[in-house]
Scaffold this active site. Structure first.
Site, short mmCIF file in Angstrom:
data_model
loop_
_atom_site.label_atom_id
_atom_site.label_comp_id
_atom_site.label_asym_id
_atom_site.label_seq_id
_atom_site.Cartn_x
_atom_site.Cartn_y
_atom_site.Cartn_z
N CYS A 261 0.83 -1.21 0.00
CA CYS A 261 0.00 0.00 0.00
C CYS A 261 0.86 1.25 0.00
O CYS A 261 0.52 2.25 -0.63
CB CYS A 261 -0.92 -0.01 1.22
N CYS A 431 12.74 7.32 -8.32
CA CYS A 431 11.42 6.84 -7.89
C CYS A 431 11.24 7.22 -6.43
O CYS A 431 12.01 8.02 -5.90
CB CYS A 431 11.26 5.33 -8.12
#
Length: 477
Positions: A261, A431
């Protein structure tokens, strides 16, 4: 900056005071509630069977439920499939919820509401502001508190008749059997592969059913592992055994293929829906529904994108399963982090697949970008491989977006290679945490000429490192 720190300190103190006042108010209100008289106290019998009323929970005693229990649980007692005897079994049940997060919060809430007598909560984590959009047993004032303690307080506000045992530990091979042995069934509300294998093997060894849920992005899954019909008097075939997790997944997936998540995102109602259904399956199992009416040998798959549910049939129990066969190879718990090649405690991976010369620190990258601005050199090419929504949420100035998922298409990857070849300066992949950027950089290194490989780097630690070491105002998510 000093004023910001001062305000944050003051707000934290106010939250702490509010939290203390809420607890004081709760205790005062609790003392004002009329509790059952001693002769009405409901006694619970341990070692509960799925469909059997034993000891203090048989139908005869169940017919004499105390007034508070009849009034409180009347709406579900009215159900023919539950009734007084079913409510008695719920009050006697001991259910362990592993994970007090997106799945565990709704599951524990509905178990408490249904009157499950003893709820155990396992979680080592603390409440963070990023949790609250989906983990609704926690509030803003609980930030920094242990999740199991925050959830336990909230559960007691829902139902003061329920016993809640918080286990503020990381479940491991050293403590799992001791913890799980106290309960009749387990809800797997965890978020990592090592814990899933650990729970499966422990539940197989202890002959405890495991209700397993998962949720990510807009999707969720739910099934029941390790079901044994011999524990349910309502089963026609007492020899039936459902599959365990290892029957379906004998080997763990590669670590880089597992999402989380925190890395991939999740829409709050999705774990809410799956966690609620975990509680429903737990209630059905406790009151004695046969396996044909439970998610045994079947998996529920929910797609929030188009609001659809579907059920897929799973492979039956593997007669050669390493865990649950008649001659199992696994007779004790393992080192599951080594087995899965990933950590159970860390929320994000920490891949190290590039050579040191193809990595660059946040401070070194900041210096190089500054040098580019002060000279006439072509600007450093920053390739951000996060998803488009993440890129628009926050980014380093000048970065271009090539989402990693889009690079599976040859046309998009060729565009990236063309941009790299036309750049005469350094190329750095970025990222969130420095994992996806390494994967893309590695693929590029395999595709370009050797003499150009020295120009390719990835940002070590990703944007989290950038926020910590370079720009403290950069949002961390």
């Amino acid at each position: 900056m000093e004023r910001i720190v001062q305000l944050e300190t003051e707000i934290a103190e106010l939250r702490k005071n509010l939290h203390e006042k809420e607890n004081e108010l709760y205790e005062l209100k609790k003392n004002c509630v009329v509790q059952p008289a001693p002769q009405e106290t409901f006694h619970f019998e341990s070692n509960l069977q799925y469909g059997q009323s034993n000891g203090g929970c048989n139908a005869e005693i169940g017919d004499k439920l105390p007034r508070w229990a009849i009034e409180r649980y009347s709406r579900q007692i009215l159900l023919p499939s539950l009734g007084v005897a079913g409510q008695a079994r719920l009050c006697a049940a001991r259910v362990l919820v592993v994970g007090a997060g997106g799945l565990g919060c709704p599951a524990a809430s509905y178990l408490a509401g249904a009157g499950v007598g003893h709820i155990g909560l396992v979680d080592y984590d603390t409440v963070d502001v990023t949790n609250i959009h989906r983990q609704l047993l926690h509030g803003e004032a609980d930030q920094g508190a242990g999740k199991v303690h925050s959830a336990a307080r909230a559960i007691h506000r829902i139902n003061s008749h329920v016993t809640v045992t918080p286990h503020d530990v990381q479940l491991s091979s050293g403590n799992a059997l001791e913890v799980i042995s106290r309960y009749d069934l387990v809800l797997d509300c965890s978020d990592n592969v090592p814990t899933r294998y650990l729970l499966n093997d422990a539940c197989v060894l202890l002959k405890v059913p495991l209700i397993s849920g998962s949720a990510l992005k807009m999707e969720g899954q739910l099934t029941i592992y390790n079901y044994r019909a011999e524990k349910n008097d309502n089963e026609k075939d007492a020899s039936y055994c459902g599959p365990c997790y290892r029957c379906l997944f004998p080997s763990p997936p590669p670590p880089e293929m597992v999402g989380s998540c925190s890395a991939n995102g999740v829409c709050g109602p999705v774990p809410g829906a799956i966690g609620t259904l975990q509680a429903l399956e737990a209630i059905k199992l406790v009151v004695g529904f046969p396996h044909g009416q439970l998610l045994v040998g079947r998996m529920l798959i929910f797609d929030g994108e188009d609001a659809t549910f579907r059920i897929v049939k799973l492979r039956p129990r593997d007669p050669n399963c390493a865990a649950c066969s008649e001659n199992p190879k696994i007779t004790q718990l393992l080192d599951y982090e080594t087995f899965c090649r990933s950590k159970a405690k860390e929320k994000d991976l920490d891949l190290k697949i590039l050579e040191p010369q193809n990595r660059i620190t946040a401070t070194r990258l900041a210096s190089k970008l500054k040098e580019n601005l002060e000279t006439s050199e072509q600007r450093h090419l920053l390739v951000d491989v996060r998803s488009e929504p993440e890129f628009h949420m926050c980014r380093i100035e000048g970065a271009v977006n090539y989402p990693i998922d889009s690079l599976d298409k040859k046309q998009e990857f060729d565009k990236l290679l063309e941009a790299i070849r036309s750049c005469t300066s350094q190329v750095t992949f970025i990222c969130r945490r420095g994992n996806d950027s390494q994967l893309v950089a590695q693929r590029v290194l395999h595709a370009i000429d050797k003499e150009q490989c020295g120009r390719i780097t990835d940002l070590t630690g990703g944007l989290h490192a950038w926020a910590k070491l370079v720009d403290q105002e950069f949002p961390i998510y």
